[in-house]
Design a protein around this motif. Structure first.
Motif, PDB file in Angstrom:
ATOM      1  N   ALA A   1     -13.889   1.459   3.774  1.00 44.75           N
ATOM      2  CA  ALA A   1     -13.199   0.804   2.654  1.00 44.75           C
ATOM      3  C   ALA A   1     -13.247  -0.702   2.871  1.00 44.75           C
ATOM      4  N   ALA A   2     -14.287  -1.305   2.383  1.00 45.50           N
ATOM      5  CA  ALA A   2     -14.490  -2.727   2.600  1.00 45.50           C
ATOM      6  C   ALA A   2     -14.035  -3.527   1.388  1.00 45.50           C
ATOM      7  N   VAL A   3     -13.844  -4.814   1.621  1.00 45.35           N
ATOM      8  CA  VAL A   3     -13.589  -5.731   0.516  1.00 45.35           C
ATOM      9  C   VAL A   3     -14.549  -6.900   0.662  1.00 45.35           C
TER      10      VAL A   3
ATOM     11  N   PRO B  78      -6.966  -9.737  -4.618  1.00 45.09           N
ATOM     12  CA  PRO B  78      -5.649  -9.752  -3.985  1.00 45.09           C
ATOM     13  C   PRO B  78      -5.323  -8.360  -3.431  1.00 45.09           C
ATOM     14  N   TYR B  79      -4.421  -8.319  -2.460  1.00 47.00           N
ATOM     15  CA  TYR B  79      -4.126  -6.999  -1.878  1.00 47.00           C
ATOM     16  C   TYR B  79      -3.461  -6.074  -2.874  1.00 47.00           C
TER      17      TYR B  79
ATOM     18  N   ALA C 245      -8.102  -1.711  -1.628  1.00 44.17           N
ATOM     19  CA  ALA C 245      -8.049  -3.142  -1.316  1.00 44.17           C
ATOM     20  C   ALA C 245      -6.780  -3.446  -0.527  1.00 44.17           C
ATOM     21  N   ALA C 246      -5.688  -2.770  -0.872  1.00 38.77           N
ATOM     22  CA  ALA C 246      -4.431  -2.967  -0.139  1.00 38.77           C
ATOM     23  C   ALA C 246      -4.576  -2.466   1.291  1.00 38.77           C
ATOM     24  N   LEU C 247      -5.192  -1.280   1.427  1.00 41.02           N
ATOM     25  CA  LEU C 247      -5.400  -0.708   2.755  1.00 41.02           C
ATOM     26  C   LEU C 247      -6.273  -1.638   3.594  1.00 41.02           C
ATOM     27  N   ASN C 248      -7.333  -2.122   2.979  1.00 47.20           N
ATOM     28  CA  ASN C 248      -8.241  -3.018   3.693  1.00 47.20           C
ATOM     29  C   ASN C 248      -7.511  -4.280   4.155  1.00 47.20           C
ATOM     30  N   ALA C 249      -6.737  -4.863   3.256  1.00 49.07           N
ATOM     31  CA  ALA C 249      -6.043  -6.102   3.607  1.00 49.07           C
ATOM     32  C   ALA C 249      -5.104  -5.872   4.789  1.00 49.07           C
TER      33      ALA C 249
ATOM     34  N   TRP D 108       0.834  -1.217   0.000  1.00 46.48           N
ATOM     35  CA  TRP D 108       0.000   0.000   0.000  1.00 46.48           C
ATOM     36  C   TRP D 108       0.863   1.258   0.000  1.00 46.48           C
ATOM     37  N   LEU D 109       1.981   1.185   0.754  1.00 39.94           N
ATOM     38  CA  LEU D 109       2.870   2.339   0.831  1.00 39.94           C
ATOM     39  C   LEU D 109       3.421   2.733  -0.534  1.00 39.94           C
TER      40      LEU D 109
END
Lengths: 481, 396
Positions: free
Chosen positions: A251-253, A174-175, A181-185, A62-63
């Motif tokens: 922010a859901a997945v 996938p993240y 999606a990355a933040l959520n994961a 995510w970063l």
């Protein structure tokens, strides 16, 4: 004309009935996001090492990402360091049964019309109630377990069914998929996990009710639904939040995984707090939802009624990998005042004979802006695949906007794609026709809008259809195009 | 890094070129002519032209006004302007900001052809502009520029043709600006019969005043990489436009048609129909936007895109967009992509057509919806012959 203006003004002042705050003692971690916060969340949930690893990998990825800017919505930048990533109602003691759920929580859900006690109105529905970051109660668990259905908070599933979670988590989304999606994961706190075993048609509707309560928090839930061969499950999702002046991020997945001959039906009635009539406050609803039809003849279906959120930005999608699999998307989105919505779907046809249907109805009022954005892709091997798309927009008032941005990509000559879209308002002639027959203007608008949305409402399970209809009539009270 | 390359890195730039490759525009392979290139040697032989007034351009330079003379009195004046001479309206629509193609043309054009129609002018013959390149233009960037200013109530038919007769690639970046005065009626036919290796990135920029009518019929029948852009502003109440187009992409060809129609004022109409036939590994992109501004009430806008895929390796991308900010409007769009209908094939087969004949007949019928609307009979026949020639090569 004056009447119409008056009615439109009334519409913009409609009230949000779910805006109360429950005074409940919560444990909230201080705002900010770093690896320590993620370790803390993971530790709080007593997660195994592989889960923490998954979160950290997602966080590090995510970063490297930047926030997307292509969407047709405007919002002030989100300060990800000002959000608290974990907030849970403080448990008074370990819960033995549902009767021991904090009475204040039960009351909060009663107020929302979601009874947590088993005998109440929604007797045929099993509910998982998620309050801020954690699941507080899941009803009908025993009955479901008896049939082999797993329906529990995902945090509990990580403990009890680690193999299943490891097998499916992040397989559909996938993240690396996108920023949110990355933040959520990295930071997801709770959500529901559903597994329906081979050949079972789940007799209960499963339902999750999401509630944001605490201030300055974001809600990052993760839902994973797996239907094994020949299984069927219908899942409902509802959500509300208190009225606040600050925007809150959601922010859901959601991942759906359908094996051969399996079917998953996912219905949403989204009613997050939309902000006040000046566009202040409200939820940013940035959600990634995707279903994978992995097996032949499988089916995933999305039905959504979107009336809330300051910004709705999501594209529930279907990846049709199995031959003859089916994807469906039915959506009604209503935006009013300063609400914005950029929503639609993606249908990725990979297998032979795959079929998809998209019905999207957008209603825009006040100063709201709404876009349908969709992708239909016919892959090289999608022989004989078919898609039909219809997206209609209705404008109520001359300050709002309605837009359509479909992307249609065909790589196979035997695939057929049809897309059509219209934009109109409620005609004076239609209102006149109703008035002439003794139907008040307000009721006439309700009827016409109801008719406009009917194709979608009839896809909703019974309880939700009633709720959606009610929601729409409240939202549209007094509106005339 | 130039400004173009930078723009292509922005989200708008990337979205604008999502399905096509802008590389030929940004690279330095193609160099513009340093000065207006005088004709050298013989002109290539062009098909005879029955009843239009024809101007032939070699690269950007007007070589011959083959059939000038008798309609000088019709109120139409034609002038070639050198780069430093301005004409009222020139560059007001195709500004440097209006996208890659306009920007490139503005930087590289040598001469501008200015066609002016006086108020009420109505030449009785179409005006045909033929842009030709040949071997002497190899690896050159050719940037013809045309400005059409139509006075109030004038009527005209303009035919724009592009032919690349050379063997090596040429980069064509033509731009046409059309300013339609109040009540004018302009029909603009565009025929791209570029050579098989030609790169063509052309733009048409139109502004319509009150009550004017602009009809565009565009035929993209050849060229290796083709991108056609149409930017049209309906700026006066009651203006109407009809935009029609047909794309045939065979071999490894890639065509990209992009239309941007802006309804800036109330009471205007748009009727758009674009069709594509994809053969072999041909690819087509259609990206059409109709934007209705706030208060542009009583707008009627219809947009249709249909694509016929005749081969398994053909690819079509269709993005019909609507952006609407006014409520009293009737707007719709439709897009279909598919192959020939099995029922129609069966109907013809059962009446004795062999498979190949049936396919050709149905494909031609698909194309004819656009071709039949061409008002000019001589041109219609020529187009029909060209299209049939391409479709006859379609393997069954």
């Amino acid at each position: 004309m004056n009447d119409e203006k008056q009615l439109l003004d009334d519409l913009s002042r409609r009230e949000y009935k779910w805006g109360f705050v429950t005074d409940i003692e919560s444990e909230t971690v201080p705002p900010g996001l770093n690896e320590d916060v993620i370790r803390l969340i993971s530790a709080r949930k007593s997660e195994p090492d592989w889960m923490l690893e998954f979160r950290l990998r997602a966080y590090r990825h995510w970063l490297t990402l930047t926030e997307p800017t292509w969407q047709k919505v405007k919002f002030p930048p989100v300060d990800y360091q000002a959000i608290s990533y974990y907030s849970a109602p403080k448990p008074k003691k370990k819960l033995g049964s549902l009767d021991e759920v904090d009475p204040e929580l039960v009351e909060a859900y009663e107020k929302l019309g979601i009874p947590l006690s088993e005998q109440k109105r929604l007797a045929g529905v099993a509910v998982d109630a998620v309050f801020d970051s954690v699941s507080v109660a899941t009803t009908h668990q025993e009955k479901l377990a008896g049939m082999g259905v797993i329906f529990m908070p995902i945090s509990e599933a990580v403990q009890k069914h680690p193999d299943l979670i490891r097998q499916y988590l992040g397989k559909v989304v996938p993240y690396t998929d996108n920023y949110y999606a990355a933040l959520n994961a990295a930071v997801f706190t709770d959500g529901s996990f559903v597994y329906v075993p081979k050949g079972l048609k789940c007799p209960l509707e499963l339902s999750t009710y999401f509630r944001i309560n605490a201030e300055n928090t974001g809600q990052f839930e993760r839902t994973l639904i797996v239907a094994d061969e020949g299984a069927y499950v219908s899942y409902l999702e509802g959500c509300t939040a208190p009225m606040r002046d600050e925007n809150q991020l959601h922010a859901a997945v959601v991942e759906l995984y359908a094996h051969t001959d399996a079917a998953i039906k996912y219905s949403t009635v989204q009613n997050w707090y939309p902000g006040d009539e000046n566009g202040k406050g409200g939820i940013f609803n940035f959600v990634t939802k995707r279903g994978l039809c992995a097996g032949d003849r499988s089916r995933t279906s999305w039905t959504q009624v979107e009336t809330g959120s300051a910004i709705t930005w999501k594209y529930p999608s279907c990846v049709l990998k199995g031959d003859d699999s089916v994807g469906e998307f039915y959506s009604v989105a209503l935006t009013n005042n300063f609400q914005q919505a950029d929503t639609g779907t993606k249908m990725i046809h990979l297998g032979k004979g795959t079929r998809s249907t998209i019905i999207s109805k957008g209603i825009s009022a006040g100063r709201a802006d709404q876009s349908y954005r969709g992708l239909v892709r016919m892959g090289k091997k999608a022989h004989g695949a078919r898609n039909f798309t219809q997206c209609d927009s209705m404008l109520l008032g001359d300050k709002c906007g309605a837009h359509t941005f479909p992307y249609i990509e065909s790589h196979n000559s035997s695939a057929q794609v049809e897309h059509e879209a219209t934009t109109t308002r409620i005609g004076a002639d239609q209102i006149f026709y109703c008035n002439q027959r003794g139907i008040e203007t307000e009721e006439a608008v309700g009827m016409i809008v109801g008719g406009f949305c009917r194709e979608v409402f009839q896809e909703l399970p019974m309880e939700f259809a009633v709720e959606a209809q009610k929601l729409l009539s409240v939202s549209l009270e007094g509106s005339v195009g | 890094m130039n400004s173009l390359t930078q723009w292509l890195e922005t989200p708008t730039g990337r979205e604008s070129w999502k399905y096509s490759d802008p590389a030929p525009l940004t690279g330095d392979r193609f160099a513009p002519f340093a000065a207006p290139a005088p004709p050298a040697g013989d002109l290539p032989l062009l098909p005879a032209c029955a009843d239009s007034r024809r101007l032939v351009f070699w690269n950007e330079t007007c070589l011959a006004d083959e059939t000038a003379g008798d309609d000088r009195s019709s109120g139409m004046t034609i002038a070639a302007l050198t780069k430093d001479r301005a004409a009222p309206g020139l560059g007001t629509l195709a500004t440097d900001e209006s996208g890659t193609i306009a920007d490139l043309n503005n930087r590289n054009r040598q001469e501008t052809l200015h066609i002016h129609l006086e108020d009420g002018a109505a030449p009785d013959r179409p005006l045909e502009l033929v842009f030709v390149t040949d071997d002497r233009s190899s690896d050159r960037l050719v940037a013809p520029r045309v400005l059409i200013t139509a006075g109030g109530g004038s009527r005209a038919v303009i035919i724009e043709r592009h032919l690349d007769l050379g063997r090596d690639p040429v980069l064509n970046v033509p731009v046409v600006e059309v300013l339609c005065g109040p009540g004018s009626d302009i029909t603009h036919l565009k025929w791209l019969g570029n050579g098989p290796d030609a790169l063509h990135y052309g733009g048409t920029f139109v502004r319509q005043d009150e009550g004017s009518r602009y009809v565009s019929r565009e035929f993209v029948l050849a060229g290796h990489r083709v991108r056609r852009e149409m930017h049209l502003h309906l700026a006066g109440p009651g203006a109407s436009c009809i935009l029609a187009g047909l794309t045939l992409a065979s071999g490894l060809r890639h065509t990209d048609v992009r239309t941007r129609v802006y309804h800036d004022v109330p009471g205007c109409t748009t009727d758009e129909l674009y069709k594509g036939i994809l053969i072999d590994r041909g690819q087509s992109v259609f990206d059409g936007l109709i934007r209705v501004a706030p208060d542009a009430q009583q707008t009627g806008a219809y947009q249709t895109n249909r694509n016929l895929l005749l081969s398994d390796d053909a690819v079509s991308y269709s993005i019909p967009r609507l952006e609407i900010y006014a409520d009293d409007v009737k707007c719709s769009h439709g897009s279909t992509t598919g192959q020939l209908s099995a029922e129609e094939m069966f109907y013809l087969r059962s009446r004795g057509f062999d498979e190949m004949m049936a396919r050709r007949l149905l494909s031609y019928a698909f194309a004819s919806e656009v071709v039949d609307q061409v008002e000019h009979p001589g041109l219609r026949e020529e187009l029909t012959a060209s299209i049939q020639q391409i479709l006859d090569k379609v393997p069954s």
